[in-house]
Design a protein around this motif. Structure first.
Motif, mmCIF file in Angstrom:
data_model
loop_
_atom_site.group_PDB
_atom_site.id
_atom_site.type_symbol
_atom_site.label_atom_id
_atom_site.label_comp_id
_atom_site.label_asym_id
_atom_site.label_seq_id
_atom_site.Cartn_x
_atom_site.Cartn_y
_atom_site.Cartn_z
ATOM 1 N N ILE A 256 0.847 -1.198 0.000
ATOM 2 C CA ILE A 256 0.000 0.000 0.000
ATOM 3 C C ILE A 256 0.881 1.246 0.000
ATOM 4 N N TYR A 257 1.872 1.271 0.882
ATOM 5 C CA TYR A 257 2.771 2.419 0.954
ATOM 6 C C TYR A 257 3.542 2.595 -0.365
ATOM 7 N N ARG A 258 4.017 1.491 -0.914
ATOM 8 C CA ARG A 258 4.809 1.574 -2.150
ATOM 9 C C ARG A 258 3.976 2.141 -3.293
ATOM 10 N N GLN A 259 2.770 1.609 -3.451
ATOM 11 C CA GLN A 259 1.921 2.053 -4.555
ATOM 12 C C GLN A 259 1.419 3.481 -4.351
ATOM 13 N N ASP A 260 1.401 3.907 -3.078
ATOM 14 C CA ASP A 260 0.939 5.271 -2.778
ATOM 15 C C ASP A 260 2.076 6.281 -2.839
ATOM 16 N N GLY A 261 3.287 5.816 -3.179
ATOM 17 C CA GLY A 261 4.423 6.726 -3.283
ATOM 18 C C GLY A 261 5.152 6.966 -1.975
#
Length: 857
Positions: A616-621
């Motif tokens: 989630i964090y990765r895809q959210d930048g």
């Protein structure tokens, strides 16, 4: 400050003081806030009046912290004011600081001994503190700190100071009741009736006290200093005496009991609960005997019902509900009805050296009352729970050695073993053996044996379930349910058995049956003397329903069940993690994050939750936060290779030192080529295509795969080398494993080189493999327009709009195709629909303006 301003401030202060005396407090603080000047600029006497008024206004409107702050400021101007000191006593009591209240009250009483009232104030005080009022406040503070004798002395002084006041008599009478001295309470109320100005409340309290039956609390204790005070506080105002049999305490247990006015008896522990229990009953002097332990609390909500029951002349035994609460599981509790009140003249006695039973003749009815005891005996430290376990186990084994066929002892030993915190599974075969023996020795048709038989059937159901013997577990659960259809424990066991046997339709029906039975179960109406462990296991049932919904491909329904459960059990971290992952998988990412964070902040984080939140964090930048999650996961689960690879990738994306994460990956057994793959992906994401190309050239040379050629093509695109990228994407489409996205990337790159024929062919190949990718469908249709294949483009856009009429970009593309084909009317329709979907669409509005306002019919 001018004289006019000073006059205005004086008038405002006087208005506020008059309003406060009249009880009109709502507007005072607003008025003070509107003072035209800084308070610090006021004359000292005006500042003192301002703080005093502010303090009393805050106090009157329920803001004690602000009131005390203003009061202390006012006392700097009038340190001798008894008025301010009296209010300070009351405020410290309100703020739960009785020690400070006692200190202030003692100071105030010493001042009142010297003077009737300090007159350092500029005018008459707002409130005149009377000696009786101060002594009553002092008594309250002393009571709150356990100084009961001084509290009594203060109240007696208050009565002597002004015998016409009602409140000191009432307070003193209640204090006597708390101390278990009903006679003194009655005498105090009678004194008040003879001397007080108003007597209605005194008369009502006296009537209630004299008309209700007397109650003796009977206890056996040993080293209960930690738990005893709260127990005695819960019963002090209800019982008339407290009888405590101490069996060898070495802590402050006896001193605590004495503070509550208990009658203390000492007996050496003889390993026989019934002997000590019966001795406590023999010492009691009241009409009713109330049995309670130090780790129990009498809930106040049921006191009226208990008094009504004791007033029934036919009642000789009264049962109420005992609710057991468990450490770290606030949503879990169990229940059993238990006879705790008996008439002293009944002669009933306890039998059994442990888990003693009150022997009541079958012919004697037991009155069931809607009242409750909260039992904290399972909410102790692990060390104390183990001590308790070993003591009870030894006594039960001794009892069974003396009488091997004692069914109740067999049940209790099975119950004890089943409840062990860490060795439960080890004891399962013995639990089943003990319960099976008790079932053989008891008969459902005999009332005195029915509860043992039922509970041991339930033990057999759960024991076989946990041993994996699901058919046997179902058989015993169904036997228990047939004998008692609302028995919640086997109802839940049956549902778990069906689920474990993968009979999901039956399991779902059984979980819903449990939930329905639980909603309709009333502990106050339970007539069987049974323990109900799953009194409220809705969380378990909802969790089971959620798992079944997931298995059956109904994620939204699973989310509903999980959310029901997590609402009442936010500390159930396994549930939080599962719900979070499911929410993330169904694109409810915002809702997923707090559940996943809660799971990972607990004592037992799961790999699944860590990976889900990291993604989630990765895809959210939030790359740094994602890296923290994955590096922590790599430490916690060092053999999980994917988390090491993601840590390498994210470290490379942030252009950080790779040595630590790559060393950890190698130590975990990750192949070197996979580490380089991950570094290359990170370089691509971090916009460093040169390093990615360097890594990928080596990889495709030594071990070519479709994914590596595709990544190399993406890196070459990043460098602006479209020709090289086309060749890399072509290589990707020829190698295993099949990688559909390589065709899409090839199409996009060919389009950038104006090879529209090749681009359309590549996109067509991709879309046949991935027909749900609407963006690719749109891109291919747009390329068809540029290439001049207008009919094919129109057909493609119309297919997209048939599937989704609200696709504004498809309407825009269709309009563009019609416009190039010269079909202006059709183009205007498409542009109009695009604007209806998105009124701010700049391209559509611009195109409409180019077409002009009029189109032929």
């Amino acid at each position: 400050m001018s004289s006019t301003e000073r006059t205005s401030i004086h008038e405002l202060l006087e208005q506020g003081e008059d309003a406060l005396k009249a009880g009109e407090t709502d507007e005072i603080n607003d008025s003070l806030d509107r003072l035209p000047i800084d308070v610090a600029s006021l004359l000292p006497v005006d500042r003192g009046r301002w703080y005093r008024l502010r303090a009393f206004a805050h106090d009157a409107t329920g803001r004690p912290v602000e009131a005390l702050t203003a009061l202390e400021a006012a006392r700097e101007f009038w340190p001798e004011s008894t008025e301010l000191l009296a209010r300070s006593v009351a405020l410290h009591l309100t703020l739960n600081d009785p020690e400070k209240a006692i200190e202030q009250a003692d100071l105030l009483l010493s001042k009142l001994d010297k003077q009737s009232l300090s007159q350092q104030l500029p005018d008459a005080p707002l409130f005149t503190p009377g000696r009786t009022e101060i002594l009553s406040l002092l008594a309250q503070a002393c009571r709150d700190t356990g100084k009961t004798h001084r509290a009594q002395e203060s109240l007696e002084q208050a009565i002597a100071s002004d015998s016409a006041q009602v409140e000191p008599y009432l307070t003193l009478a209640r204090l006597h009741i708390t101390m278990g001295d009903r006679a003194a309470a009655i005498a105090t109320l009678q004194r008040g009736l003879a001397a007080a100005v108003t007597t209605d409340e005194l008369a009502m309290t006296l009537d209630e006290l004299q008309s209700r039956p007397t109650v003796s609390a009977c206890m056996i204790v040993k080293n209960e200093a930690e738990l005893l005070p709260e127990c005695l506080e819960s019963i002090a105002s209800f019982v008339d005496e407290i009888v405590v049999v101490d069996t060898g305490s070495t802590d402050h247990t006896v001193a605590i009991a004495k503070e509550f006015g208990a009658r203390i008896f000492h007996q050496p522990w003889e390993g026989d609960f019934s002997k000590h229990r019966n001795f406590s009953l023999d010492q009691a002097r009241s009409e009713w005997l109330f049995v309670i332990d130090a780790d129990e609390r009498l809930e106040p909500e049921g006191l009226a019902a208990l008094l009504d029951a004791m007033a029934n002349p036919d009642a000789r035994a009264i049962a109420l509900g005992v609710f057991n609460y468990y450490r770290d599981h606030s949503h879990q509790r169990n229940f059993l009805p238990s006879v705790r009140f008996i008439r002293r003249d009944s002669g009933y006695r306890y039998e059994g050296i442990v888990h003693n039973q009150l022997q009541i003749p079958d012919s004697e009815p037991v009155l069931r009352v809607d009242a409750a005891i909260r039992h904290l005996g399972y909410d102790l430290s692990s060390e104390k729970m183990e001590q308790k376990f070993q003591r009870s186990k030894a006594l039960l084994e001794k009892q069974l050695a003396d009488d091997p066929n004692h069914a109740f002892a067999l049940f209790n030993l099975a119950q004890l073993l089943r409840g062990h915190e860490t060795r439960h599974n080890e004891f399962l075969p013995e639990i089943v053996r003990l319960a099976d023996r008790a079932v053989a020795l008891t008969d459902l048709k005999r009332q005195e044996q029915r509860h043992i038989h039922l509970m041991c059937l339930n033990h057999l159901a759960w024991g076989h379930f946990e041993l994996g013997n699901f058919r046997e577990a179902e058989r015993f659960a169904q036997q228990a349910i047939a004998a008692k259809p609302d028995y919640l424990d086997p109802l839940l066991a049956l549902a778990h058995c069906h689920a474990a046997s993968k009979r999901y339709t039956d399991a779902e029906a059984a979980y819903l049956h449990y939930l329905d039975a639980q909603a309709n179960y009333d502990p106050a109406r339970e007539i069987d003397d049974i323990i109900v462990a799953n009194l409220d296991s809705r969380v378990s049932a909802w969790y089971g329903l959620g798992l079944i919904a997931e298995i059956n491909g109904r994620p939204e329904r699973a989310i509903d069940w999980y959310q029901n459960a997590v609402t009442i059990a936010p500390d159930y971290l396994e549930l939080s993690g599962r719900l979070g992952c499911l929410l993330a998988a169904t694109d409810h990412v915002t809702d997923a994050e707090p559940h996943l964070k809660r799971q990972l902040e607990g004592r037992t984080p799961t790999l699944e939750a860590a990976r889900c939140l990291g993604e989630i964090y990765r895809q959210d930048g939030r790359v740094r936060a994602s890296l923290d999650i994955f590096t922590d996961a790599a430490e916690r689960w060092p053999r999980e290779l994917p988390v090491h690879l993601r840590a390498v990738e994210l470290t490379a994306q942030l252009n950080l030192d790779l040595r630590s994460v790559t060393s950890a990956a190698r130590a975990a057994g990750v192949p070197e080529s996979h580490i380089r793959d991950a570094e290359a992906r990170g370089c691509l994401a971090g916009n460093r295509p040169e390093r990615a190309i360097e890594l990928l050239h080596n990889l495709v040379t030594s071990e070519p795969t479709s994914a590596r050629w595709n990544d190399l093509g993406m890196a070459q695109c990043g460098m602006g080398d479209s020709a090289a990228a086309v060749e890399s994407f072509r290589q990707a489409t020829t190698l295993p494993p099949d990688l559909p996205v390589a065709w899409r990337n090839l199409g996009a790159t060919l389009a950038s080189t104006r090879d529209y024929e090749g681009a359309i062919a590549a996109f067509d190949r991709y879309c046949r493999t991935e027909p749900s990718d609407r963006d690719a469908q749109l891109r291919m249709a747009e390329i068809m327009i540029v290439a001049g294949y207008l009919d094919a483009a129109i057909s493609r856009f119309e297919s997209l709009l048939t599937a989704d009429p609200s696709d504004g970009e498809a309407w825009m593309g269709l309009a563009e195709a019609y416009l190039r084909a010269g079909a202006l009317d059709s183009a205007k329709v498409g542009l109009t629909r695009a604007l209806e979907i998105n009124p701010e669409h700049p391209g559509a509005r611009q195109r409409l303006a180019q077409i002009g306002p009029t189109v032929s019919a």
